[in-house]
Motif scaffolding. Sequence first.
Motif, PDB file in Angstrom:
ATOM      1  N   THR A   1     -16.899  -8.847  -0.767  1.00  0.00           N
ATOM      2  CA  THR A   1     -16.471  -9.983   0.281  1.00  0.00           C
ATOM      3  C   THR A   1     -15.392  -9.384   1.241  1.00  0.00           C
ATOM      4  N   PRO A   2     -14.923 -10.038   2.140  1.00  0.00           N
ATOM      5  CA  PRO A   2     -13.972  -9.346   3.184  1.00  0.00           C
ATOM      6  C   PRO A   2     -12.554  -9.055   2.400  1.00  0.00           C
ATOM      7  N   ARG A   3     -12.548  -9.942   1.123  1.00  0.00           N
ATOM      8  CA  ARG A   3     -11.304  -9.898   0.541  1.00  0.00           C
ATOM      9  C   ARG A   3     -11.305  -8.417  -0.210  1.00  0.00           C
ATOM     10  N   VAL A   4     -12.398  -8.179  -0.855  1.00  0.00           N
ATOM     11  CA  VAL A   4     -12.746  -6.922  -1.638  1.00  0.00           C
ATOM     12  C   VAL A   4     -12.622  -5.718  -0.651  1.00  0.00           C
ATOM     13  N   GLU A   5     -13.260  -5.858   0.401  1.00  0.00           N
ATOM     14  CA  GLU A   5     -13.179  -4.578   1.268  1.00  0.00           C
ATOM     15  C   GLU A   5     -11.482  -4.373   1.530  1.00  0.00           C
ATOM     16  N   LEU A   6     -10.944  -5.579   1.992  1.00  0.00           N
ATOM     17  CA  LEU A   6      -9.525  -5.307   2.250  1.00  0.00           C
ATOM     18  C   LEU A   6      -8.857  -4.685   1.284  1.00  0.00           C
ATOM     19  N   ALA A   7      -9.196  -5.360  -0.022  1.00  0.00           N
ATOM     20  CA  ALA A   7      -8.323  -4.699  -1.083  1.00  0.00           C
ATOM     21  C   ALA A   7      -8.622  -3.358  -1.462  1.00  0.00           C
ATOM     22  N   CYS A   8      -9.946  -2.903  -1.207  1.00  0.00           N
ATOM     23  CA  CYS A   8     -10.031  -1.295  -1.361  1.00  0.00           C
ATOM     24  C   CYS A   8      -9.398  -0.555  -0.360  1.00  0.00           C
ATOM     25  N   HIS A   9      -9.303  -1.068   0.795  1.00  0.00           N
ATOM     26  CA  HIS A   9      -8.701  -0.166   1.888  1.00  0.00           C
ATOM     27  C   HIS A   9      -7.167  -0.141   1.598  1.00  0.00           C
ATOM     28  N   GLY A  10      -6.393  -1.341   1.017  1.00  0.00           N
ATOM     29  CA  GLY A  10      -4.984  -1.333   0.509  1.00  0.00           C
ATOM     30  C   GLY A  10      -4.783  -0.654  -0.506  1.00  0.00           C
ATOM     31  N   TRP A  11      -5.681  -0.502  -1.490  1.00  0.00           N
ATOM     32  CA  TRP A  11      -5.847   0.470  -2.800  1.00  0.00           C
ATOM     33  C   TRP A  11      -5.457   1.816  -2.269  1.00  0.00           C
ATOM     34  N   GLN A  12      -5.989   2.434  -1.125  1.00  0.00           N
ATOM     35  CA  GLN A  12      -5.983   3.889  -0.849  1.00  0.00           C
ATOM     36  C   GLN A  12      -4.499   3.939  -0.479  1.00  0.00           C
ATOM     37  N   GLY A  13      -3.842   2.940   0.430  1.00  0.00           N
ATOM     38  CA  GLY A  13      -2.450   3.365   0.778  1.00  0.00           C
ATOM     39  C   GLY A  13      -1.664   3.173  -0.406  1.00  0.00           C
ATOM     40  N   TYR A  14      -1.875   2.338  -1.642  1.00  0.00           N
ATOM     41  CA  TYR A  14      -1.161   2.491  -2.706  1.00  0.00           C
ATOM     42  C   TYR A  14      -1.279   4.063  -3.468  1.00  0.00           C
ATOM     43  N   VAL A  15      -2.463   4.266  -3.436  1.00  0.00           N
ATOM     44  CA  VAL A  15      -2.483   5.576  -4.123  1.00  0.00           C
ATOM     45  C   VAL A  15      -1.952   6.894  -3.341  1.00  0.00           C
ATOM     46  N   GLU A  16      -1.947   6.594  -2.034  1.00  0.00           N
ATOM     47  CA  GLU A  16      -1.096   7.560  -1.191  1.00  0.00           C
ATOM     48  C   GLU A  16       0.218   7.663  -1.642  1.00  0.00           C
ATOM     49  N   GLN A  17       0.923   6.427  -1.675  1.00  0.00           N
ATOM     50  CA  GLN A  17       2.245   6.556  -1.740  1.00  0.00           C
ATOM     51  C   GLN A  17       2.757   6.840  -3.219  1.00  0.00           C
ATOM     52  N   THR A  18       1.616   6.493  -4.195  1.00  0.00           N
ATOM     53  CA  THR A  18       1.785   6.699  -5.564  1.00  0.00           C
ATOM     54  C   THR A  18       1.895   8.613  -5.578  1.00  0.00           C
ATOM     55  N   LEU A  19       0.961   9.119  -4.986  1.00  0.00           N
ATOM     56  CA  LEU A  19       0.889  10.460  -5.267  1.00  0.00           C
ATOM     57  C   LEU A  19       2.158  11.009  -4.552  1.00  0.00           C
ATOM     58  N   LEU A  20       2.269  10.715  -3.257  1.00  0.00           N
ATOM     59  CA  LEU A  20       3.677  11.296  -2.735  1.00  0.00           C
ATOM     60  C   LEU A  20       4.844  11.231  -3.468  1.00  0.00           C
ATOM     61  N   THR A  21       4.912  10.044  -4.293  1.00  0.00           N
ATOM     62  CA  THR A  21       6.316   9.696  -4.979  1.00  0.00           C
ATOM     63  C   THR A  21       6.218  10.761  -6.193  1.00  0.00           C
ATOM     64  N   TRP A  22       4.810  10.869  -6.777  1.00  0.00           N
ATOM     65  CA  TRP A  22       4.735  11.612  -8.075  1.00  0.00           C
ATOM     66  C   TRP A  22       5.209  13.253  -7.509  1.00  0.00           C
ATOM     67  N   ILE A  23       4.621  13.452  -6.210  1.00  0.00           N
ATOM     68  CA  ILE A  23       4.709  15.110  -5.934  1.00  0.00           C
ATOM     69  C   ILE A  23       6.421  15.411  -5.849  1.00  0.00           C
ATOM     70  N   ASP A  24       7.223  14.512  -5.246  1.00  0.00           N
ATOM     71  CA  ASP A  24       8.426  14.697  -5.360  1.00  0.00           C
ATOM     72  C   ASP A  24       9.485  14.422  -6.653  1.00  0.00           C
ATOM     73  N   ASN A  25       8.638  13.679  -7.679  1.00  0.00           N
ATOM     74  CA  ASN A  25       9.482  13.295  -8.904  1.00  0.00           C
ATOM     75  C   ASN A  25       8.224  12.988  -9.910  1.00  0.00           C
ATOM     76  N   PRO A  26       7.588  14.194 -10.500  1.00  0.00           N
ATOM     77  CA  PRO A  26       6.596  13.900 -11.484  1.00  0.00           C
ATOM     78  C   PRO A  26       7.125  13.591 -12.845  1.00  0.00           C
TER      79      PRO A  26
END
Length: 196
Positions: A147-172
């Motif tokens: 659905t549009p909600r699921v599609e939007l959630a998938c795009h938002g999840w990618q932003g979450y993953v990017e920020q999670t990875l950036l935070t971990w890189i600086d402070n694992p």
Amino acid sequence: MSQPSSARLQPEERRTQILEAARRVLEADPHRELSVELVAAEAGVSPALLFHYFGSKKKFQYAVIEAAAAEVMLRTAPDLSLPPAEQLRSGIRAFVRAVLEAPQLYRATLLMSAAGDPAVRALHSELRQVFSQWVINAVAERGITVTPRVELACHGWQGYVEQTLLTWIDNPTVSAAELEDLCERSLDAILGTAKG
């Protein structure tokens, strides 16, 4: 170990040699700044020759980012021989591992994109679009109605993953395996809210 440069190479062969040297430098010390001098020494060429083939430091960095992006897309492409749920799981984990092999390159990509570098922003947008569409298709293969909600959630999840990875890189603060697990499980959690 640097490669001998005595043989005369065609321009594309020389560019490939230099990009492979950049990759070796990143793999040897993923947190080190990727400098022209380091890569030139690894490739067995002078910094001037590197600039001759890439034009500027900025264009060289873009070429390295472009090559890394192509490799990430190749490594995270769905393995159609696997069941749908396993395709998604293995693809997410492959993406996280690819980022962790060259964390400063990933950070540079996001920072240059955020700073408004048009070429890097376009490349980053293309990378995100391809990956998001792959995730959406994999979610659909699992029997979830997109659905549009699921599609939007998938795009938002990618932003979450990017920020999670950036935070971990600086402070694992957790292991790499835990990081992979967190990124994988977070998609199901976000999809749970989208389906509700």
